[in-house]
Design a protein around this motif. Structure first.
Motif, PDB file in Angstrom:
ATOM      1  N   UNK A   1     -16.636 -25.797   5.009  1.00 16.80           N
ATOM      2  CA  UNK A   1     -17.119 -26.128   6.353  1.00 16.80           C
ATOM      3  C   UNK A   1     -15.979 -26.734   7.155  1.00 16.80           C
ATOM      4  N   UNK A   2     -15.790 -26.234   8.391  1.00 12.11           N
ATOM      5  CA  UNK A   2     -14.722 -26.727   9.254  1.00 12.11           C
ATOM      6  C   UNK A   2     -15.262 -26.999  10.646  1.00 12.11           C
ATOM      7  N   UNK A   3     -14.770 -28.040  11.265  1.00  8.89           N
ATOM      8  CA  UNK A   3     -15.009 -28.288  12.684  1.00  8.89           C
ATOM      9  C   UNK A   3     -13.745 -27.891  13.432  1.00  8.89           C
ATOM     10  N   UNK A   4     -13.832 -26.880  14.265  1.00  7.05           N
ATOM     11  CA  UNK A   4     -12.657 -26.411  15.009  1.00  7.05           C
ATOM     12  C   UNK A   4     -12.492 -27.178  16.311  1.00  7.05           C
ATOM     13  N   UNK A   5     -13.597 -27.504  16.959  1.00  4.97           N
ATOM     14  CA  UNK A   5     -13.588 -28.391  18.120  1.00  4.97           C
ATOM     15  C   UNK A   5     -15.009 -28.879  18.326  1.00  4.97           C
ATOM     16  N   UNK A   6     -15.274 -29.553  19.423  1.00  7.45           N
ATOM     17  CA  UNK A   6     -16.568 -30.189  19.638  1.00  7.45           C
ATOM     18  C   UNK A   6     -17.725 -29.198  19.655  1.00  7.45           C
ATOM     19  N   UNK A   7     -17.468 -27.942  20.001  1.00  5.85           N
ATOM     20  CA  UNK A   7     -18.543 -26.951  20.094  1.00  5.85           C
ATOM     21  C   UNK A   7     -18.294 -25.732  19.211  1.00  5.85           C
ATOM     22  N   UNK A   8     -17.438 -25.857  18.202  1.00  3.62           N
ATOM     23  CA  UNK A   8     -17.144 -24.717  17.331  1.00  3.62           C
ATOM     24  C   UNK A   8     -17.065 -25.165  15.882  1.00  3.62           C
ATOM     25  N   UNK A   9     -17.847 -24.511  15.022  1.00  3.47           N
ATOM     26  CA  UNK A   9     -17.799 -24.803  13.590  1.00  3.47           C
ATOM     27  C   UNK A   9     -17.648 -23.491  12.827  1.00  3.47           C
ATOM     28  N   UNK A  10     -17.157 -23.597  11.598  1.00  2.21           N
ATOM     29  CA  UNK A  10     -16.912 -22.383  10.803  1.00  2.21           C
ATOM     30  C   UNK A  10     -17.384 -22.608   9.367  1.00  2.21           C
ATOM     31  N   UNK A  11     -18.001 -21.559   8.803  1.00  2.00           N
ATOM     32  CA  UNK A  11     -18.417 -21.526   7.399  1.00  2.00           C
ATOM     33  C   UNK A  11     -17.733 -20.347   6.738  1.00  2.00           C
ATOM     34  N   UNK A  12     -17.023 -20.614   5.649  1.00  2.14           N
ATOM     35  CA  UNK A  12     -16.265 -19.561   4.977  1.00  2.14           C
ATOM     36  C   UNK A  12     -16.631 -19.512   3.506  1.00  2.14           C
ATOM     37  N   UNK A  13     -16.909 -18.318   3.007  1.00  2.00           N
ATOM     38  CA  UNK A  13     -17.182 -18.102   1.594  1.00  2.00           C
ATOM     39  C   UNK A  13     -16.126 -17.184   1.002  1.00  2.00           C
ATOM     40  N   UNK A  14     -15.913 -17.229  -0.306  1.00  6.00           N
ATOM     41  CA  UNK A  14     -14.941 -16.329  -0.933  1.00  6.00           C
ATOM     42  C   UNK A  14     -15.423 -14.875  -0.989  1.00  6.00           C
ATOM     43  N   UNK A  15     -16.738 -14.662  -0.796  1.00  8.17           N
ATOM     44  CA  UNK A  15     -17.313 -13.314  -0.839  1.00  8.17           C
ATOM     45  C   UNK A  15     -18.375 -13.231   0.252  1.00  8.17           C
ATOM     46  N   UNK A  16     -18.826 -12.006   0.593  1.00  6.24           N
ATOM     47  CA  UNK A  16     -19.814 -11.872   1.671  1.00  6.24           C
ATOM     48  C   UNK A  16     -21.095 -12.661   1.409  1.00  6.24           C
ATOM     49  N   UNK A  17     -21.663 -13.162   2.497  1.00 11.04           N
ATOM     50  CA  UNK A  17     -22.963 -13.835   2.430  1.00 11.04           C
ATOM     51  C   UNK A  17     -23.912 -13.151   3.428  1.00 11.04           C
ATOM     52  N   UNK A  18     -24.586 -12.077   3.006  1.00  7.84           N
ATOM     53  CA  UNK A  18     -25.463 -11.352   3.930  1.00  7.84           C
ATOM     54  C   UNK A  18     -26.755 -12.085   4.239  1.00  7.84           C
ATOM     55  N   UNK A  19     -27.037 -13.184   3.532  1.00  7.74           N
ATOM     56  CA  UNK A  19     -28.276 -13.934   3.760  1.00  7.74           C
ATOM     57  C   UNK A  19     -28.166 -14.903   4.939  1.00  7.74           C
ATOM     58  N   UNK A  20     -26.959 -15.259   5.325  1.00  6.47           N
ATOM     59  CA  UNK A  20     -26.737 -16.397   6.207  1.00  6.47           C
ATOM     60  C   UNK A  20     -27.415 -16.233   7.576  1.00  6.47           C
ATOM     61  N   UNK A  21     -27.031 -15.220   8.327  1.00  2.00           N
ATOM     62  CA  UNK A  21     -27.582 -15.077   9.680  1.00  2.00           C
ATOM     63  C   UNK A  21     -29.087 -14.807   9.681  1.00  2.00           C
ATOM     64  N   UNK A  22     -29.615 -13.909   8.822  1.00  2.00           N
ATOM     65  CA  UNK A  22     -31.072 -13.746   8.813  1.00  2.00           C
ATOM     66  C   UNK A  22     -31.817 -15.042   8.490  1.00  2.00           C
ATOM     67  N   UNK A  23     -31.227 -15.892   7.625  1.00  2.00           N
ATOM     68  CA  UNK A  23     -31.886 -17.159   7.298  1.00  2.00           C
ATOM     69  C   UNK A  23     -31.951 -18.077   8.514  1.00  2.00           C
ATOM     70  N   UNK A  24     -30.926 -18.064   9.342  1.00  2.00           N
ATOM     71  CA  UNK A  24     -30.931 -18.888  10.548  1.00  2.00           C
ATOM     72  C   UNK A  24     -32.006 -18.432  11.521  1.00  2.00           C
ATOM     73  N   UNK A  25     -32.383 -17.159  11.452  1.00  2.00           N
ATOM     74  CA  UNK A  25     -33.333 -16.573  12.397  1.00  2.00           C
ATOM     75  C   UNK A  25     -34.765 -16.567  11.874  1.00  2.00           C
TER      76      UNK A  25
END
Length: 660
Positions: free
Chosen positions: A192-216
């Motif tokens: 998990x990274x904070x790039x600036x006040x309105x930008x964050x990043x999540x990085x995995x070593x392999x694809x995570x196809x569950x992530x965006x559908x779970x948010x929705x």
């Protein structure tokens, strides 16, 4: 190079009133090894020249209790494209009936403010977020809307994501099991990274196809929390001794239980908790009536600049579950689906004029309204071996007269067949629905004879290999009014092939425990949840990865517990399904996920692991006359869809004459 993004899409209904949001896929064209970059970004209508205050809030602004709308909206608010919707009149309230206090969470479900959400085409689009960048399916950069605020006016920033990740999800007291499973890829948590006040990043070593559908989701994965409010309940930011005293005062063991009670964005049961939904709760639970009032800092506006939602209040009245159809028929609600079944349709239609409402029938997307689940993990070794014999499963399926069930129980309005995906799905193959689903007692008898079940007793009931009569006890929770009628028709049909059926109703929790333990031979339950999948939605219901798969509970438990409990799949077809699931999960491109899905569905059709019956049973929707912008016909589904959520309840409005 720009392509239309159809990654999370059901090509299912061409509504005249769709939200024509454009989401694009950008592909970096550097070298063959260049990373694939997808950009989810809305193409909204242009911002209006000025913003408009809802009258309720205009009074508060004039009185000095709120900042003006220009200071309450994000720098780039979400402009809802209305399509065929009508611009509304702000004000009034919407009343809905619910059966229990915990249903206050429907304000989160129906509010449907999500980081990313599904539109009416079931395509993913940014919502609370302004943009999402996805690299190689494993690096997700989330861009918030600058100036966005919580319902209490505090800024919504990267700090809210940091607080949830560091102070909640990775705190062993608050999350003893660690971060949610959706955030783990092969056991690895994201960086998990904070790039600036309105930008964050999540990085995995392999694809995570569950992530965006779970948010929705209807019950979304919350990866943020209002840090400015919750820090007062966290020992890293408040006095631990004072927190312990506060917890004990409320009858709680420690600060973690206190925090848990205060931080439920999904449960929506803490009026003090700031939210991002269209309405904010103003009623302390427990109560017989929950009132939610408009969020002054909501981020969506209509094309003319009026801040949404149109409705000032969303009200939930708690009544006994058995009274929901009766009170709905009496006109005591403005919008109702909960507690209503197709069997209530005739009664509700008769009350339309008296109750000043109309009844609409929306399409459902279960691949079968009800289904039978033979337990391939049954404790009884004889029955376990029989249910694992595909000839027996095919025979039992062929001996069900689905058309009879459709006509007698559902007035011929349903779609017969096994539990294959529906025509609205891009993976629909009609042959899959009809494979081993035609009513053919002669072939069923032949298959059972071939499986070694040719001997019968004097009553004509087949004998098991150990000499017992072939008697199947079908256990059910008895929660659907049609179950008894459906099971009686199946009982009569199976008697013709020498199989006797006994029906045993149980309480839901007792039934589930018996299924998980292998004591239940066969269950009647609702059909699978989603009959219109796309390549980017997980095929969990069609592979043995969930204990709640009632046809293979121990295999699902084995997967969920990483081999600590349950049983490893030992049926070749089930083992192939697990390989295909791994292929789907590791695919970096859509083509790989599509190929895995197609083979998974093909195996399910041929193997007949469950017995689907009749699908697309309409859901009654009762709508107060004068309530606008609710579709006449639509898809009614929990996830994806959030029932009413994807149809933008913040745009619903009530004519003055219809207001209470």
């Amino acid at each position: 190079m720009i392509f239309p993004l159809s990654r999370i899409r059901f090509a299912l209904l061409a509504f005249l009133f769709l939200l024509p949001t454009t989401v694009s896929l950008s592909v970096a064209a550097a070298s063959p090894a260049a990373a694939e970059l997808e950009v989810l970004q809305r193409d909204d209508p242009p911002l209006p020249q000025a913003f408009a205050e809802p009258p309720l809030l205009a009074e508060r602004v004039a009185a000095g209790g709120l900042p003006p709308i220009e200071d309450r909206l994000p720098e780039v608010p979400l402009v809802v494209d209305f399509g065929q919707r009508t611009l509304g009149e702000p004000g009034g309230e919407l009343l809905m009936l619910v059966g229990r206090n915990k249903d206050v969470r429907l304000l989160t479900v129906y509010g449907y403010a999500r980081l990313v959400g599904f539109d009416e085409n079931f395509e993913l689009m940014p919502d609370l977020l302004q943009k999402v960048e996805v690299e190689d399916g494993r690096i997700f950069t989330l861009h918030l809307r600058p100036g966005h605020r919580w319902s209490d006016g505090a800024p919504f920033t990267a700090e809210d994501f940091r607080y949830w990740w560091e102070d909640m999800a990775n705190n062993a007291d608050r999350y003893p099991a660690g971060p949610p499973a959706t955030l783990l890829v092969d056991g690895a948590a994201p960086e998990f990274e904070i790039l600036d006040e309105t930008t964050v990043r999540y990085s995995w070593p392999a694809p995570n196809p569950f992530f965006l559908p779970a948010l929705a989701g209807a019950r979304p994965l919350f990866i943020y929390a209002p840090a400015h409010y919750l820090k007062q309940f966290h020992p890293a930011h408040s006095d631990p001794a004072a927190l312990q005293a506060k917890a004990e005062e409320l009858g709680l063991r420690n600060w973690a239980q206190l925090h848990n009670r205060m931080d439920s964005l999904y449960g929506f049961d803490n009026p003090a908790l700031p939210v991002l939904q269209p309405w904010r709760l103003i009623t302390e639970p427990p109560s017989q009536r929950y009132v939610a009032e408009r969020n002054p800092f909501f981020h969506r506006i209509d094309p003319e600049g009026m801040q949404l939602p149109y409705l000032d209040r969303f009200v939930l009245d708690v009544v006994g579950g058995s009274l929901l159809p009766v009170k709905t028929g009496a006109g005591d609600t403005d919008l109702q689906s909960r507690g209503l079944n197709f069997s209530d349709y005739t009664f509700l239609k008769q009350g339309e004029k008296r109750g000043n409402f109309s009844v609409r029938l929306w399409e459902t997307v279960r691949p079968s309204e009800l289904a039978l689940y033979p337990n391939l993990n049954a404790r009884d070794p004889v029955w376990r071996d029989l249910f694992r014999d595909v000839r027996v499963r095919r025979a039992l399926s062929l001996a069900i007269d689905r058309e009879m069930i459709n006509q007698v129980v559902y007035f011929g309005l349903g779609l017969t067949g096994n539990q294959a995906v529906l025509p609205a799905s891009p993976f629909h193959v009609e042959a899959h629905r009809q494979t081993w689903a035609q009513f053919d007692p002669e072939q069923a008898n032949a298959l059972l004879d071939e499986a070694g079940l040719s001997r019968r007793n004097r009553a004509g009931i087949r004998l098991l290999p150990d000499g017992r009569p072939m008697e199947i006890i079908v256990e059910t929770a008895g929660e659907n009014l049609q179950e008894t009628d459906v099971l009686q028709l199946i009982k009569e049909a199976w008697a013709e092939i020498g199989v006797e059926v006994f029906i045993k109703p149980l309480q839901r929790e007792v039934l589930r425990n018996r299924i998980f333990a292998g004591d239940t031979l066969m269950t009647m339950w609702f059909g699978l949840e989603n009959g219109v999948p796309t390549a980017d939605l997980p095929p969990n219901e069609f592979v043995p990865v969930q204990q709640h798969g009632y046809h293979w509970p121990k295999w699902g438990q084995y997967f969920e517990t990483k081999g600590k409990s349950g049983e490893a799949p030992d049926l070749p077809a089930a083992q192939e399904l697990m390989e295909l699931y791994r292929d789907w999960h590791s695919a970096t491109g859509r083509a790989g996920r599509e190929a895995a899905w197609e083979r998974i569905l093909e195996i399910n059709a041929e193997q007949v692991f469950t017995f689907g019956l009749v699908a697309q049973i309409p859901q009654p929707i009762v709508v107060r006359n004068g309530l606008h912008n609710l579709p006449e016909t639509a898809i009614y589904n929990w996830n994806p869809g959030a029932q009413f959520g994807i149809y933008r309840p913040e745009t619903f409005w009530m004519e003055e004459a219809a207001r209470r």
